[in-house]
Design a protein around this motif. Structure first.
Motif, short mmCIF file in Angstrom:
data_model
loop_
_atom_site.label_atom_id
_atom_site.label_comp_id
_atom_site.label_asym_id
_atom_site.label_seq_id
_atom_site.Cartn_x
_atom_site.Cartn_y
_atom_site.Cartn_z
N PRO A 106 1.03 -1.32 0.02
CA PRO A 106 -0.18 0.01 -0.14
C PRO A 106 0.83 1.24 0.11
O PRO A 106 0.25 2.21 -0.66
CB PRO A 106 -1.02 -0.35 1.25
N ALA A 107 1.87 1.29 0.61
CA ALA A 107 2.85 2.37 0.71
C ALA A 107 3.29 2.88 -0.68
O ALA A 107 3.56 4.15 -0.84
CB ALA A 107 4.14 2.20 1.48
N VAL A 108 3.13 1.97 -1.77
CA VAL A 108 3.58 2.50 -3.13
C VAL A 108 2.70 3.58 -3.62
O VAL A 108 2.96 4.31 -4.44
CB VAL A 108 3.49 1.35 -4.02
N ALA A 109 1.36 3.43 -3.35
CA ALA A 109 0.42 4.56 -3.76
C ALA A 109 0.78 5.88 -3.47
O ALA A 109 0.73 6.94 -4.32
CB ALA A 109 -0.74 4.40 -3.56
N TRP A 110 1.53 6.11 -2.21
CA TRP A 110 1.84 7.33 -1.80
C TRP A 110 3.16 7.83 -2.43
O TRP A 110 3.26 8.85 -2.98
CB TRP A 110 2.18 7.38 -0.38
N LEU A 111 4.04 6.86 -2.77
CA LEU A 111 5.48 7.02 -3.45
C LEU A 111 4.96 7.42 -4.95
O LEU A 111 5.74 8.30 -5.48
CB LEU A 111 6.48 5.89 -3.48
N GLY A 136 12.95 -2.61 -2.00
CA GLY A 136 13.53 -2.95 -3.35
C GLY A 136 12.64 -2.90 -4.47
O GLY A 136 12.84 -2.25 -5.48
N ASN A 137 11.30 -3.54 -4.30
CA ASN A 137 10.40 -3.65 -5.34
C ASN A 137 9.55 -2.28 -5.58
O ASN A 137 9.18 -2.22 -6.77
CB ASN A 137 9.40 -4.86 -5.18
N PHE A 138 9.62 -1.32 -4.56
CA PHE A 138 8.64 -0.34 -4.90
C PHE A 138 9.03 0.51 -5.98
O PHE A 138 7.94 1.11 -6.66
CB PHE A 138 9.02 0.63 -3.56
N ALA A 139 10.14 0.51 -6.37
CA ALA A 139 10.58 1.35 -7.65
C ALA A 139 9.98 0.75 -8.85
O ALA A 139 9.62 1.58 -9.74
CB ALA A 139 12.30 1.32 -7.96
N LEU A 140 9.86 -0.67 -8.97
CA LEU A 140 9.22 -1.40 -10.08
C LEU A 140 7.55 -0.72 -9.96
O LEU A 140 7.14 -0.42 -10.92
CB LEU A 140 9.47 -2.64 -9.98
N SER A 141 7.32 -0.86 -8.91
CA SER A 141 5.74 -0.74 -8.77
C SER A 141 5.34 0.84 -9.16
O SER A 141 4.27 1.17 -9.43
CB SER A 141 5.07 -1.10 -7.50
N MET A 142 6.31 1.43 -8.96
CA MET A 142 6.03 3.02 -9.05
C MET A 142 6.01 3.20 -10.75
O MET A 142 5.70 4.32 -11.17
CB MET A 142 7.17 3.93 -8.55
N MET A 143 6.49 2.09 -11.57
CA MET A 143 6.39 2.55 -12.90
C MET A 143 5.03 2.63 -13.57
O MET A 143 4.99 3.33 -14.62
CB MET A 143 7.11 1.26 -13.63
N LEU A 144 4.04 2.54 -12.72
CA LEU A 144 2.68 2.82 -13.24
C LEU A 144 2.58 4.13 -13.08
O LEU A 144 1.47 4.69 -13.57
CB LEU A 144 1.66 1.90 -12.21
N GLU A 145 3.25 5.08 -12.49
CA GLU A 145 3.09 6.48 -12.69
C GLU A 145 4.06 7.03 -13.84
O GLU A 145 5.09 6.51 -13.96
CB GLU A 145 3.97 7.13 -11.43
N PRO A 146 3.49 7.58 -14.86
CA PRO A 146 4.19 7.90 -15.86
C PRO A 146 5.33 8.81 -15.88
O PRO A 146 6.13 8.84 -16.80
CB PRO A 146 2.85 8.89 -16.77
N ALA A 147 5.30 9.44 -14.75
CA ALA A 147 6.47 10.31 -14.62
C ALA A 147 7.66 9.32 -14.31
O ALA A 147 8.94 9.96 -14.63
CB ALA A 147 6.45 11.27 -13.62
N GLU A 171 -1.16 -8.80 -12.36
CA GLU A 171 -1.75 -7.68 -13.22
C GLU A 171 -0.87 -6.59 -13.37
O GLU A 171 -0.51 -6.01 -14.25
CB GLU A 171 -3.21 -7.34 -12.73
N GLU A 172 -0.23 -6.20 -11.92
CA GLU A 172 0.56 -4.99 -12.01
C GLU A 172 1.80 -5.22 -12.90
O GLU A 172 2.54 -4.49 -13.51
CB GLU A 172 0.69 -4.72 -10.60
#
Length: 272
Positions: A106-111, A136-147, A171-172
């Protein structure tokens, strides 16, 4: 960069301490530098002097560093008792998914929102991010942010109870791979060969999920600094933190080469 002790708490006094609210959640973020934004996420058990040193290296390479406080005592040298207490709290926190594969923390949404904000504040083509250990994986999950354009995964360690697992749902992962292919982007990832928390099975799972968009680097255990903090010596007890606690800051060392490769990767993706 002035030499600072890695064995004493770091006051982080060369960073601007901001209180940032996104999605109804407020966190402390330490910001320094100029240029395109790079989010440096701390490893367990928090923003240690080693993590702060890495943030300064990124800053001095010509980037604006955003160092969010996600757990632990900011600037503290990781001790055994305090570090274990932070780890235990994070493992049961609703904000993180320390156990169980195929889920998104869940923290990834904030990031992701932080990445969007950082891009707006700093400009440039986009934002980079490096996650370490617990993040570690958060940077990958953040790729759903276009920036987000430059993801780096250093010893991604979640889920703790499944060495084959990835801290992202199928799915992610499919959406991230589609984004990587559409925009011709890649993911850099690092681990030590004998890391107990990020094993070969995990990198194999990333390779299956992301194909040739996943660029893995595996360092020999002999490249790890044997002189580190009590938490890493007694709790982690294996080569683990590639660009922080186990980095040997000497020319020609594999960990320094990994750091420099990351800085080059960020420059290639984030500079016009």
């Amino acid at each position: 960069m002035p030499q600072r002790s890695l064995h004493e708490d770091d006051p982080l006094d060369d960073f601007e301490r901001r209180s940032i609210e996104e999605n109804g959640v407020t966190k402390t973020v330490y910001v320094a530098g100029t240029g395109p934004a790079v989010i440096v996420m701390p490893e367990m058990p928090g923003i240690s002097p080693h993590v702060a040193r890495f943030g300064r290296w990124v800053r001095d390479a010509g980037f604006t560093v955003y160092l969010p406080s996600l757990f632990g005592r900011d600037g503290a040298v990781p001790g055994v008792e305090e570090g274990v207490a932070v780890l235990r709290r994070a493992c049961v926190s609703a904000e993180f998914r320390a156990l169980g594969a195929d889920g998104t923390t869940p923290a990834v949404a904030w990031l992701r929102v932080l990445a969007r904000r950082a891009h707006r504040e700093c400009g440039g083509p986009g934002v980079g991010a490096i996650g370490m250990c617990f993040t570690g994986n958060f940077a990958l999950s953040m790729m759903l942010e276009p920036a987000m354009l430059a993801p780096v995964l250093s010893q991604p360690s979640l889920p703790l109870d499944d060495p084959d697992g990835i801290d992202s749902g199928p799915e992610e992962l499919a959406s991230v791979r589609k984004r990587l292919e559409k925009d011709d982007l890649t993911v850099l990832a690092y681990r030590f060969q004998g890391d107990k928390f990020c094993r070969a099975q995990r990198f194999a799972a990333y390779e299956r999920a992301l194909g040739d968009r996943f660029e893995a680097r595996v360092l020999p255990d002999s490249a790890a600094n044997p002189e580190t903090s009590p938490f890493f010596e007694h709790v982690i007890a294996s080569p683990h933190s590639v660009v922080t606690a186990h980095l040997i800051d000497e020319a020609g060392q594999p960990t320094v080469a990994a750091r420099d490769e990351i800085l080059t990767f960020l420059a290639m993706r984030l500079r016009d």
